[in-house]
Design a protein around this motif. Structure first.
Motif, short mmCIF file in Angstrom:
data_model
loop_
_atom_site.label_atom_id
_atom_site.label_comp_id
_atom_site.label_asym_id
_atom_site.label_seq_id
_atom_site.Cartn_x
_atom_site.Cartn_y
_atom_site.Cartn_z
N ALA A 33 8.53 -11.33 -13.86
CA ALA A 33 7.62 -11.38 -15.00
C ALA A 33 6.18 -11.70 -14.60
O ALA A 33 5.28 -11.67 -15.44
CB ALA A 33 8.12 -12.42 -16.00
N HIS A 34 5.94 -12.03 -13.31
CA HIS A 34 4.57 -12.34 -12.87
C HIS A 34 4.10 -11.31 -11.86
O HIS A 34 4.76 -11.09 -10.85
CB HIS A 34 4.53 -13.75 -12.27
N PHE A 35 2.97 -10.71 -12.15
CA PHE A 35 2.45 -9.61 -11.34
C PHE A 35 1.18 -10.01 -10.61
O PHE A 35 0.38 -10.81 -11.10
CB PHE A 35 2.15 -8.40 -12.24
N LEU A 36 0.99 -9.41 -9.44
CA LEU A 36 -0.27 -9.51 -8.70
C LEU A 36 -0.72 -8.10 -8.36
O LEU A 36 0.04 -7.14 -8.52
CB LEU A 36 -0.07 -10.34 -7.42
N PHE A 37 -1.94 -7.97 -7.87
CA PHE A 37 -2.47 -6.65 -7.55
C PHE A 37 -2.65 -6.52 -6.05
O PHE A 37 -3.13 -7.44 -5.38
CB PHE A 37 -3.82 -6.44 -8.26
N CYS A 38 -2.22 -5.36 -5.49
CA CYS A 38 -2.31 -5.13 -4.05
C CYS A 38 -3.56 -4.30 -3.72
O CYS A 38 -3.76 -3.23 -4.30
CB CYS A 38 -1.07 -4.42 -3.55
N ALA A 39 -4.34 -4.80 -2.77
CA ALA A 39 -5.56 -4.09 -2.38
C ALA A 39 -5.25 -2.91 -1.47
O ALA A 39 -6.04 -1.98 -1.36
CB ALA A 39 -6.52 -5.06 -1.68
N ALA A 40 -4.09 -2.91 -0.81
CA ALA A 40 -3.75 -1.83 0.13
C ALA A 40 -3.25 -0.59 -0.62
O ALA A 40 -3.76 0.50 -0.43
CB ALA A 40 -2.71 -2.31 1.12
N CYS A 41 -2.26 -0.76 -1.50
CA CYS A 41 -1.73 0.41 -2.22
C CYS A 41 -2.36 0.55 -3.61
O CYS A 41 -2.06 1.50 -4.33
CB CYS A 41 -0.21 0.35 -2.31
N ARG A 42 -3.21 -0.39 -3.97
CA ARG A 42 -3.96 -0.37 -5.23
C ARG A 42 -3.04 -0.24 -6.44
O ARG A 42 -3.25 0.60 -7.31
CB ARG A 42 -5.02 0.73 -5.21
N GLN A 43 -1.99 -1.05 -6.43
CA GLN A 43 -1.05 -1.06 -7.55
C GLN A 43 -0.64 -2.50 -7.86
O GLN A 43 -0.57 -3.32 -6.95
CB GLN A 43 0.21 -0.26 -7.21
N PRO A 44 -0.36 -2.76 -9.15
CA PRO A 44 0.23 -4.07 -9.45
C PRO A 44 1.68 -4.10 -9.00
O PRO A 44 2.35 -3.07 -8.96
CB PRO A 44 0.11 -4.16 -10.98
N PHE A 45 2.15 -5.27 -8.63
CA PHE A 45 3.55 -5.40 -8.20
C PHE A 45 4.11 -6.72 -8.72
O PHE A 45 3.38 -7.71 -8.82
CB PHE A 45 3.65 -5.34 -6.67
N PRO A 46 5.41 -6.76 -9.08
CA PRO A 46 6.01 -8.03 -9.47
C PRO A 46 6.24 -8.89 -8.24
O PRO A 46 6.47 -8.36 -7.15
CB PRO A 46 7.35 -7.59 -10.11
N CYS A 47 6.16 -10.19 -8.40
CA CYS A 47 6.28 -11.11 -7.24
C CYS A 47 7.61 -10.93 -6.50
O CYS A 47 7.68 -11.19 -5.30
CB CYS A 47 6.12 -12.54 -7.70
N THR A 48 8.65 -10.48 -7.19
CA THR A 48 9.93 -10.26 -6.51
C THR A 48 9.78 -9.20 -5.41
O THR A 48 10.55 -9.19 -4.46
CB THR A 48 11.00 -9.75 -7.49
N ARG A 49 8.79 -8.29 -5.58
CA ARG A 49 8.63 -7.19 -4.62
C ARG A 49 7.40 -7.38 -3.74
O ARG A 49 6.72 -6.41 -3.40
CB ARG A 49 8.59 -5.86 -5.38
N HIS A 50 7.15 -8.60 -3.36
CA HIS A 50 5.99 -8.91 -2.53
C HIS A 50 6.06 -8.20 -1.18
O HIS A 50 5.03 -7.82 -0.60
CB HIS A 50 5.94 -10.43 -2.31
N ALA A 51 7.26 -7.95 -0.67
CA ALA A 51 7.40 -7.34 0.66
C ALA A 51 7.67 -5.83 0.56
O ALA A 51 8.16 -5.22 1.51
CB ALA A 51 8.52 -8.02 1.43
N TRP A 52 7.32 -5.21 -0.59
CA TRP A 52 7.67 -3.80 -0.82
C TRP A 52 6.46 -2.88 -0.76
O TRP A 52 6.45 -1.83 -1.42
CB TRP A 52 8.32 -3.64 -2.20
N CYS A 53 5.43 -3.20 -0.02
CA CYS A 53 4.26 -2.30 0.06
C CYS A 53 4.57 -1.20 1.08
O CYS A 53 4.69 -1.45 2.27
CB CYS A 53 3.02 -3.09 0.49
N ARG A 54 4.69 0.03 0.59
CA ARG A 54 5.07 1.14 1.47
C ARG A 54 3.85 1.71 2.17
O ARG A 54 2.79 1.86 1.58
CB ARG A 54 5.77 2.22 0.66
N HIS A 55 4.02 2.06 3.45
CA HIS A 55 2.92 2.65 4.20
C HIS A 55 3.47 3.40 5.42
O HIS A 55 4.64 3.23 5.79
CB HIS A 55 1.95 1.54 4.67
N HIS A 56 2.63 4.24 6.02
CA HIS A 56 2.93 4.87 7.31
C HIS A 56 2.13 4.14 8.37
O HIS A 56 0.90 4.07 8.27
CB HIS A 56 2.53 6.35 7.30
#
Ligand SMILES: [Zn+2]
Ligand SMILES: [Zn+2]
Length: 168
Positions: A33-56
């Motif tokens: 229920a708590h979201f933050l914004f990622c500067a790398a993928c430029r998307q909001p994400f729920p705190c449960t998915r803090h380690a889910w930033c996809r990249h190559h």
């Protein structure tokens, strides 16, 4: 619009049987229920998915049409890290990638700072493991075909080890 097939009560029962403790259920719900914004993928994400930033990890390589450098490279290529297709001109960035890393949180206001410090304190209870990524279709390399100067793409479908040729 409310999804009538989804029930919060059932969701909590499912979480309880998976996580085995009410403390973990509480923090998993808090993280959803708590979201933050990622500067790398430029998307909001729920705190449960803090380690889910996809990249190559590797930048894309674009194929050259000839052995020489007279012509500009093709607008299609591949990522060396995983073989996934890469396009030079993309209207939408779907935020894909073959690996996960932590989302990059920066320039936070007071509310986001409070959320982030809570996430750091209870990370072991809040965060979900990212899933395994599968890439069944991989573009491995581009070959030129002799006298006709036609170019072919070779797709290797690793799932069933078929090789297909696609004429450009
Ligand atoms: Zn990759
Ligand atoms: Zn991210």
């Amino acid at each position: 619009m409310r999804d009538l097939r989804w029930s919060l009560s059932n969701h909590i029962v499912t979480l309880r049987s998976a996580l085995k403790s009410w403390r973990r259920v509480y923090w998993r719900l808090w993280g959803s229920a708590h979201f933050l914004f990622c500067a790398a993928c430029r998307q909001p994400f729920p705190c449960t998915r803090h380690a889910w930033c996809r990249h190559h990890p590797d930048p894309p390589q674009f194929f050259a049409t000839d052995a020489g450098c007279q012509k500009p490279p093709l607008p299609v290529g591949r990522y060396p890290c995983c073989g996934e297709r890469a396009y030079r001109f993309k209207v939408l960035d779907e935020g894909g990638g073959c690996q996960f890393r932590q989302h990059m949180v920066c320039s936070m206001d007071i509310r986001e700072t409070a959320i982030y410090s809570m996430l750091e304190s209870y990370r072991h209870l809040i965060e979900e493991e990212p899933p395994q990524l599968l890439f069944p279709e991989r573009l491995t390399r581009l070959v030129a075909r002799g006298t006709y100067s036609k170019t072919f793409l070779i797709y290797i479908f690793l799932s069933n080890v078929n090789i297909k040729l696609m004429e450009l």
